[in-house]
Design a protein around this motif. Structure first.
Motif, PDB file in Angstrom:
ATOM      1  N   VAL A 273       0.864  -1.182   0.000  1.00  0.00           N
ATOM      2  CA  VAL A 273       0.000   0.000   0.000  1.00  0.00           C
ATOM      3  C   VAL A 273       0.899   1.230   0.000  1.00  0.00           C
ATOM      4  O   VAL A 273       1.645   1.452   0.956  1.00  0.00           O
ATOM      5  CB  VAL A 273      -0.930  -0.008   1.232  1.00  0.00           C
ATOM      6  N   SER A 274       0.843   2.006  -1.064  1.00  0.00           N
ATOM      7  CA  SER A 274       1.799   3.108  -1.199  1.00  0.00           C
ATOM      8  C   SER A 274       1.150   4.276  -1.927  1.00  0.00           C
ATOM      9  O   SER A 274      -0.076   4.356  -2.034  1.00  0.00           O
ATOM     10  CB  SER A 274       3.049   2.622  -1.935  1.00  0.00           C
TER      11      SER A 274
ATOM     12  N   ALA B 135       5.131 -15.251 -10.079  1.00  0.00           N
ATOM     13  CA  ALA B 135       4.257 -15.428  -8.907  1.00  0.00           C
ATOM     14  C   ALA B 135       4.025 -14.092  -8.216  1.00  0.00           C
ATOM     15  O   ALA B 135       4.102 -13.972  -6.996  1.00  0.00           O
ATOM     16  CB  ALA B 135       4.838 -16.454  -7.936  1.00  0.00           C
ATOM     17  N   ALA B 136       3.746 -13.069  -9.031  1.00  0.00           N
ATOM     18  CA  ALA B 136       3.614 -11.700  -8.522  1.00  0.00           C
ATOM     19  C   ALA B 136       2.328 -11.526  -7.729  1.00  0.00           C
ATOM     20  O   ALA B 136       1.320 -12.198  -7.959  1.00  0.00           O
ATOM     21  CB  ALA B 136       3.630 -10.717  -9.681  1.00  0.00           C
ATOM     22  N   ILE B 137       2.381 -10.601  -6.780  1.00  0.00           N
ATOM     23  CA  ILE B 137       1.205 -10.183  -6.022  1.00  0.00           C
ATOM     24  C   ILE B 137       0.801  -8.804  -6.507  1.00  0.00           C
ATOM     25  O   ILE B 137       1.617  -7.883  -6.552  1.00  0.00           O
ATOM     26  CB  ILE B 137       1.501 -10.143  -4.506  1.00  0.00           C
ATOM     27  N   LEU B 138      -0.454  -8.659  -6.879  1.00  0.00           N
ATOM     28  CA  LEU B 138      -1.006  -7.379  -7.314  1.00  0.00           C
ATOM     29  C   LEU B 138      -1.809  -6.780  -6.170  1.00  0.00           C
ATOM     30  O   LEU B 138      -2.669  -7.442  -5.596  1.00  0.00           O
ATOM     31  CB  LEU B 138      -1.903  -7.586  -8.541  1.00  0.00           C
ATOM     32  N   THR B 139      -1.513  -5.522  -5.837  1.00  0.00           N
ATOM     33  CA  THR B 139      -2.273  -4.807  -4.807  1.00  0.00           C
ATOM     34  C   THR B 139      -3.027  -3.661  -5.461  1.00  0.00           C
ATOM     35  O   THR B 139      -2.431  -2.839  -6.158  1.00  0.00           O
ATOM     36  CB  THR B 139      -1.350  -4.237  -3.707  1.00  0.00           C
ATOM     37  N   VAL B 140      -4.321  -3.598  -5.226  1.00  0.00           N
ATOM     38  CA  VAL B 140      -5.188  -2.561  -5.786  1.00  0.00           C
ATOM     39  C   VAL B 140      -5.812  -1.794  -4.626  1.00  0.00           C
ATOM     40  O   VAL B 140      -6.415  -2.401  -3.733  1.00  0.00           O
ATOM     41  CB  VAL B 140      -6.288  -3.173  -6.665  1.00  0.00           C
ATOM     42  N   CYS B 141      -5.636  -0.466  -4.619  1.00  0.00           N
ATOM     43  CA  CYS B 141      -6.109   0.351  -3.500  1.00  0.00           C
ATOM     44  C   CYS B 141      -6.822   1.607  -3.987  1.00  0.00           C
ATOM     45  O   CYS B 141      -6.505   2.127  -5.062  1.00  0.00           O
ATOM     46  CB  CYS B 141      -4.932   0.816  -2.636  1.00  0.00           C
ATOM     47  N   ARG B 142      -7.709   2.124  -3.154  1.00  0.00           N
ATOM     48  CA  ARG B 142      -8.197   3.485  -3.363  1.00  0.00           C
ATOM     49  C   ARG B 142      -7.037   4.441  -3.229  1.00  0.00           C
ATOM     50  O   ARG B 142      -6.178   4.273  -2.368  1.00  0.00           O
ATOM     51  CB  ARG B 142      -9.233   3.864  -2.306  1.00  0.00           C
ATOM     52  N   ASP B 143      -7.013   5.475  -4.060  1.00  0.00           N
ATOM     53  CA  ASP B 143      -5.897   6.420  -4.049  1.00  0.00           C
ATOM     54  C   ASP B 143      -6.441   7.817  -4.305  1.00  0.00           C
ATOM     55  O   ASP B 143      -7.206   8.028  -5.256  1.00  0.00           O
ATOM     56  CB  ASP B 143      -4.883   6.031  -5.133  1.00  0.00           C
ATOM     57  N   SER B 144      -6.032   8.776  -3.462  1.00  0.00           N
ATOM     58  CA  SER B 144      -6.596  10.121  -3.572  1.00  0.00           C
ATOM     59  C   SER B 144      -6.112  10.874  -4.802  1.00  0.00           C
ATOM     60  O   SER B 144      -6.705  11.888  -5.171  1.00  0.00           O
ATOM     61  CB  SER B 144      -6.264  10.936  -2.306  1.00  0.00           C
TER      62      SER B 144
ATOM     63  N   LEU C 231      -4.900   8.958  -7.871  1.00  0.00           N
ATOM     64  CA  LEU C 231      -5.196   8.136  -9.047  1.00  0.00           C
ATOM     65  C   LEU C 231      -6.622   7.604  -9.074  1.00  0.00           C
ATOM     66  O   LEU C 231      -7.037   7.044 -10.080  1.00  0.00           O
ATOM     67  CB  LEU C 231      -4.219   6.954  -9.104  1.00  0.00           C
ATOM     68  N   GLY C 232      -7.354   7.765  -8.008  1.00  0.00           N
ATOM     69  CA  GLY C 232      -8.673   7.135  -7.901  1.00  0.00           C
ATOM     70  C   GLY C 232      -8.524   5.728  -7.394  1.00  0.00           C
ATOM     71  O   GLY C 232      -9.012   5.365  -6.336  1.00  0.00           O
ATOM     72  N   ILE C 233      -7.833   4.904  -8.167  1.00  0.00           N
ATOM     73  CA  ILE C 233      -7.460   3.547  -7.779  1.00  0.00           C
ATOM     74  C   ILE C 233      -6.032   3.325  -8.254  1.00  0.00           C
ATOM     75  O   ILE C 233      -5.692   3.656  -9.391  1.00  0.00           O
ATOM     76  CB  ILE C 233      -8.399   2.489  -8.392  1.00  0.00           C
ATOM     77  N   SER C 234      -5.189   2.771  -7.388  1.00  0.00           N
ATOM     78  CA  SER C 234      -3.798   2.498  -7.762  1.00  0.00           C
ATOM     79  C   SER C 234      -3.562   1.006  -7.893  1.00  0.00           C
ATOM     80  O   SER C 234      -4.213   0.189  -7.229  1.00  0.00           O
ATOM     81  CB  SER C 234      -2.840   3.077  -6.718  1.00  0.00           C
ATOM     82  N   TYR C 235      -2.619   0.672  -8.774  1.00  0.00           N
ATOM     83  CA  TYR C 235      -2.184  -0.708  -9.005  1.00  0.00           C
ATOM     84  C   TYR C 235      -0.698  -0.792  -8.707  1.00  0.00           C
ATOM     85  O   TYR C 235       0.081   0.033  -9.196  1.00  0.00           O
ATOM     86  CB  TYR C 235      -2.459  -1.118 -10.452  1.00  0.00           C
TER      87      TYR C 235
ATOM     88  N   PHE D 179       3.981   0.863 -10.368  1.00  0.00           N
ATOM     89  CA  PHE D 179       2.978   1.546  -9.554  1.00  0.00           C
ATOM     90  C   PHE D 179       2.326   2.584 -10.445  1.00  0.00           C
ATOM     91  O   PHE D 179       3.005   3.418 -11.051  1.00  0.00           O
ATOM     92  CB  PHE D 179       3.583   2.231  -8.327  1.00  0.00           C
ATOM     93  N   GLY D 180       0.981   2.544 -10.549  1.00  0.00           N
ATOM     94  CA  GLY D 180       0.311   3.530 -11.381  1.00  0.00           C
ATOM     95  C   GLY D 180      -1.185   3.314 -11.422  1.00  0.00           C
ATOM     96  O   GLY D 180      -1.752   2.569 -10.607  1.00  0.00           O
ATOM     97  N   SER D 181      -1.826   3.950 -12.373  1.00  0.00           N
ATOM     98  CA  SER D 181      -3.278   3.907 -12.499  1.00  0.00           C
ATOM     99  C   SER D 181      -3.739   2.614 -13.161  1.00  0.00           C
ATOM    100  O   SER D 181      -2.934   1.839 -13.716  1.00  0.00           O
ATOM    101  CB  SER D 181      -3.760   5.091 -13.328  1.00  0.00           C
ATOM    102  N   ARG D 182      -5.031   2.399 -13.146  1.00  0.00           N
ATOM    103  CA  ARG D 182      -5.623   1.230 -13.817  1.00  0.00           C
ATOM    104  C   ARG D 182      -5.263   1.224 -15.295  1.00  0.00           C
ATOM    105  O   ARG D 182      -4.832   0.190 -15.834  1.00  0.00           O
ATOM    106  CB  ARG D 182      -7.142   1.269 -13.624  1.00  0.00           C
ATOM    107  N   ASP D 183      -5.449   2.359 -15.981  1.00  0.00           N
ATOM    108  CA  ASP D 183      -5.186   2.405 -17.417  1.00  0.00           C
ATOM    109  C   ASP D 183      -3.708   2.180 -17.716  1.00  0.00           C
ATOM    110  O   ASP D 183      -3.357   1.490 -18.684  1.00  0.00           O
ATOM    111  CB  ASP D 183      -5.641   3.742 -18.004  1.00  0.00           C
TER     112      ASP D 183
END
Length: 209
Positions: A126-127, A148-157, A159-163, A169-173
């Protein structure tokens, strides 16, 4: 209130080279390690236990607990009724507060805020400007692909949502574009695309609170 002293003969070295000192609370109980008394509010009921380490400009206060093998460093704050435990790491300018838990091998860094009833655990990363106040505000998916990567998806003030995964590290698009450029129509690419579709149904985009 848990007044404490730091034991000069029981020390460890933090990753940044700082010397940390074992806590001994007023009742004789030994706790975790601090760089100095500037890391743990002696006027609060906050506790650092186990082999947990708090150093740099990090601050633990309120009724917060940091325990296990957790590290809190940089300018991070842990306050309220928050708990940081396991092998969790909180660093940078991150804030963990309210009734939030950060556990397992999770990392919270950057300007991320974890608060409310949030639960961040496992291998979550979470970053950025993440704003996580409920369990559904942070989703981890994996292992994915040959790494064997782990994807973390978070609300972000911002980006809206971060990946976040690996060095990305960046936006959905931006994430979908990176997947297309790197993996195309392959099993790994399709797995990442399916993960995005799942996240679309679980993680709500950030809205001003």
């Amino acid at each position: 209130m848990p007044a404490y002293t730091l034991l000069p003969d029981d020390t460890v070295t933090a990753p940044d080279g700082a010397t940390l000192y074992r806590i001994q609370y007023e009742d004789g109980t030994r706790g975790g390690y601090l760089q100095s008394t500037a890391n743990l509010d002696p006027t609060s009921d906050a506790r650092v236990y186990g082999n947990a380490q708090v150093y740099g400009n990090a601050w633990v206060s309120g009724d917060a607990w940091v325990s296990g093998n957790a590290w809190v460093s940089g300018n991070a704050w842990v306050s309220g009724n928050a708990q940081v435990f396991g092998n969790a790491r909180v660093s940078g300018n991150a804030r963990v507060s309210g009734d939030a838990w950060v556990s397992g091998d999770a990392w919270v860094s950057g300007n991320a805020q974890v608060f409310g009833n949030a639960r961040v655990y496992g291998n979550a990363w979470v970053s950025g400007n993440a704003r996580v106040s409920e369990p559904q505000h942070c989703l981890t998916i994996g292992p994915l692909g040959s790494r064997a990567a782990i994807l973390t998806v978070c609300r972000d003030s911002t980006l809206g949502i971060s990946y976040a995964t690996g060095c990305f590290f960046g936006s959905r698009d931006a994430f979908l574009a990176a997947v297309e450029a790197t993996h195309g129509d392959s099993p790994t690419g399709n797995a990442y695309t399916a993960a995005v579709m799942l996240a679309d149904h679980v993680v709500p985009p950030y809205t001003q609170e």
